[in-house]
Design an enzyme around this catalytic site. Structure first.
Site, PDB file in Angstrom:
ATOM      1  N   HIS A 301       0.827  -1.049  -0.003  1.00 46.86           N
ATOM      2  CA  HIS A 301       0.148  -0.141  -0.146  1.00 46.86           C
ATOM      3  C   HIS A 301       0.799   1.366  -0.049  1.00 46.86           C
ATOM      4  CE1 HIS A 301      -2.710  -3.022   1.772  1.00 46.86           C
ATOM      5  NE2 HIS A 301      -3.678  -2.306   1.045  1.00 46.86           N
ATOM      6  N   ASP A 373      -4.134  -5.900  -8.006  1.00 43.05           N
ATOM      7  CA  ASP A 373      -4.454  -5.342  -6.840  1.00 43.05           C
ATOM      8  C   ASP A 373      -4.808  -3.755  -7.073  1.00 43.05           C
ATOM      9  OD1 ASP A 373      -4.934  -4.922  -4.108  1.00 43.05           O
ATOM     10  OD2 ASP A 373      -2.968  -5.722  -3.479  1.00 43.05           O
TER      11      ASP A 373
END
Length: 614
Positions: A301, A373
């Protein structure tokens, strides 16, 4: 139950073109010089100052026209052959789409313009909770669908007028209005545990590690089917779950309790069982995160991670669940933004043909949808996504669904320009769009009515009892006396356990057996993203909490803090903090039930498989 593979072997390519592997090889050879230039340019781009996230009623998703759907049904040799033309089946087809379904989808998407194809392969994020915002996001760029994040969920998600059914109905309507005769992709990260987008109105489930501790395939399938039916009743068509990562233990900061186990075989069993359940419910499951996020210590992230293990090592550990699921016919796999040093040391796997095509498709034999993702995550936007370039690179690499780009409009434009310049072939877009359409049609069923929502607490309690793991003490005996003092944890969790203990005749106050709740080890991934969307929703503190001596210590997340318990202290690993979990804990504490689970990970001197009850 293991998903069946259709009698007609599915292919990764589209009709009347070279097989996928040959087509990709030709494209990659031709595009290699351009890709090197783009990588160098993009790497030099300015770093964006963002912290990032995502991998993260009745249904109006019937096709506007029966042409493509009925052609697929008539031609298919699978159970779908008996489906009505509107795709409104009551029973889903497990496994992958058939060749006939892919052929029909290819014919349908080939009619789209290049710009429409570019939008179709993108599943984007929208701001807020209104149906109009979700529908506008689809209309604006012709998206193939949307992802529902935590901040998209209304406070009352089951309300017909203002909840998720209205949102999902609006999204399906926007796709239908554009003339596309297939269901929209409406995805969500509803893993259970810390990654749970819908937190009320549905049956609460613990983290994936509970499935590894229970190690019960039939129960895992039932729970996934339960959850899938609840999601379908809300209009969701795709769940970005289950997690197939093999955790390395306490040094794994991002996955933790989201992983079923550190044992690859336990993970594979849990994953295959849940995949079967989701498909039985008419949900497309997307296992994640290839090439495995459980053995890297960088949070993608924030930035891309580097996997230093060799392919040989990965095949023995991290890739075992993905290989097993591919063989079983899993319909979709999500990538991770991880550089596999032994395969492609230059770019993250999401953007690497060597990883997605060379390893996942060619080596592991995966034939389903490759879903990226979140493309708004730091691993991508910081270095690889100037002007939507990352979407083009992901498609070149072999991805089919570009999930949650930071700028959907820029990504559509970049894809369209790449086709116009010859940097990306139109056939590559058709191939991916056809996989998306064939997969959603293959799984699309009638949505159950609202009565299924939140109706599976009994099964959730069965999972809790089967997974709670006891370390120390005497199995099946009272672990507490008639008086108990509940300490630690959050006020909400103390209150929930107190209520359950009192219901079993225990006096809870300031005296008696000490029961200490440990909240350590919750999901620590990034909490925001370039395109929006809150990530973690779990309560509690991050990192391990030192556990002192007490009568009983209960780890509500990962079990690692129990390694610090005293020799006379009983440890209970719960792997979650749902109401069914606390009810099962109260039964174990009072001797009304045995703790049925075994450790899915090593906890201090207690190895995988340890339990006082085995």
């Amino acid at each position: 139950m293991t998903p069946r593979t259709p009698a007609t072997t599915p292919v990764t390519g589209t009709p009347d073109v070279a097989p996928a592997g040959v087509a990709f090889a030709a494209d990659q050879a031709r595009l290699a010089p351009r890709r090197r230039r783009v990588r160098l340019t993009v790497v030099a781009a300015a770093t964006l100052s963002m912290t990032l996230a995502s991998c993260s009623s009745s249904d109006d998703g019937k096709p506007a026209s029966s042409s493509g759907s009925s052609a697929s049904s008539k031609a298919s040799g699978s159970a779908g052959a008996s489906a009505p033309a509107d795709g409104n089946r009551a029973q889903a087809d497990t496994g992958l789409p058939t060749q006939a379904e892919l052929d029909a989808a290819t014919g349908d998407v080939s009619k789209l313009t290049t710009k429409q194809l570019a939008g179709q392969v993108i599943v984007g994020y929208y701001q807020g909770t209104s149906p109009q915002a979700a529908a506008d996001a689809v209309r604006r760029n012709g998206l193939g669908g949307v992802i529902i994040m935590g901040d998209n969920v209304p406070s009352n998600p089951t309300a017909e007028s203002a909840g998720l059914p209205a949102v999902t109905k609006a999204v399906q309507g926007a796709v239908k209005e554009s003339g596309r005769s297939w269901p929209a992709v409406i995805g969500i990260d509803q893993e259970g545990g810390p990654v749970t987008r819908i937190t009320s109105g549905v049956t609460p489930l613990p983290g994936a590690m509970a499935y590894g501790a229970a190690d019960d395939a039939a129960l895992a399938t039932q729970l996934a089917k339960d959850e899938g039916r609840e999601l379908r009743s809300l209009g969701v068509t795709m769940n970005f779950a289950p997690d197939a990562d093999v955790t390395v233990g306490p040094s794994d900061p991002t996955i933790g309790v989201r992983s079923p186990s550190s044992d690859p075989q336990r993970v594979a069993r849990a994953v295959n069982a849940q995949v079967a359940g989701y498909q039985q419910a008419g949900i497309v499951p997307v296992i994640k995160h290839f090439p495995g996020h459980g053995s890297v210590t960088t949070d993608t992230h924030v930035d891309y991670a580097v996997q230093a293990q060799s392919v040989e090592q990965l095949m023995k550990r991290d890739w075992v669940p993905f290989a097993s699921a591919s063989k079983a016919g899993v319909p979709a796999i999500m990538t991770a933004h991880i550089v596999v040093k032994d395969v492609d040391p230059i770019v993250p796997s999401t953007l690497s043909p060597k990883v997605l095509t060379g390893q996942l498709r060619d080596k592991l034999g995966f034939k389903g949808l490759i879903v990226t993702d979140g493309m708004n995550m730091g691993a991508i936007v910081k270095k690889f996504d100037r002007g939507g370039a990352a979407a083009v690179s992901a498609l070149e690499a072999g991805a089919d669904v570009v999930l949650m780009p930071a700028d959907a409009s820029a990504s559509v434009s970049a894809i369209e320009k790449a086709v116009a310049s010859g940097e990306l072939t139109r056939q590559r877009l058709i191939e991916s769009a056809a996989r998306i359409v064939a997969t959603t049609r293959h799984q699309h069923v009638s949505a159950p009515d609202a009565s299924v929502r939140g109706s599976h607490d009994d099964d959730a309690r069965r999972l809790a009892k089967a997974s709670i793991t006891q370390l120390g003490g005497r199995c099946g005996r009272d672990l507490v006396g008639s008086r108990v003092r509940v300490e630690g944890g959050t006020a909400e969790h103390r209150a929930t356990l107190t209520k359950e203990l009192k219901a079993r005749g225990v006096d809870v106050g300031l005296q008696g057996t000490r029961v200490n709740l440990l909240e350590g080890g919750v999901y620590n991934a990034g909490e925001s993203s370039a395109g929006g969307g809150a990530e973690a929703t779990s309560p509690g503190t991050s990192g391990a909490i030192k556990a002192g001596n007490s009568g009983v210590q209960i780890a509500l997340d990962t079990p690692y803090p129990l390694a610090l318990r005293g020799s006379d202290t009983v440890g209970l690993a719960a792997y979650g903090s749902t109401q069914p979990t606390f009810a099962a804990l109260a039964d174990v504490l009072t001797g009304k039930a045995k703790a049925g689970g075994t450790l899915p990970v090593a906890v201090g001197k207690d190895g995988v498989g340890s339990s006082a009850c085995r």
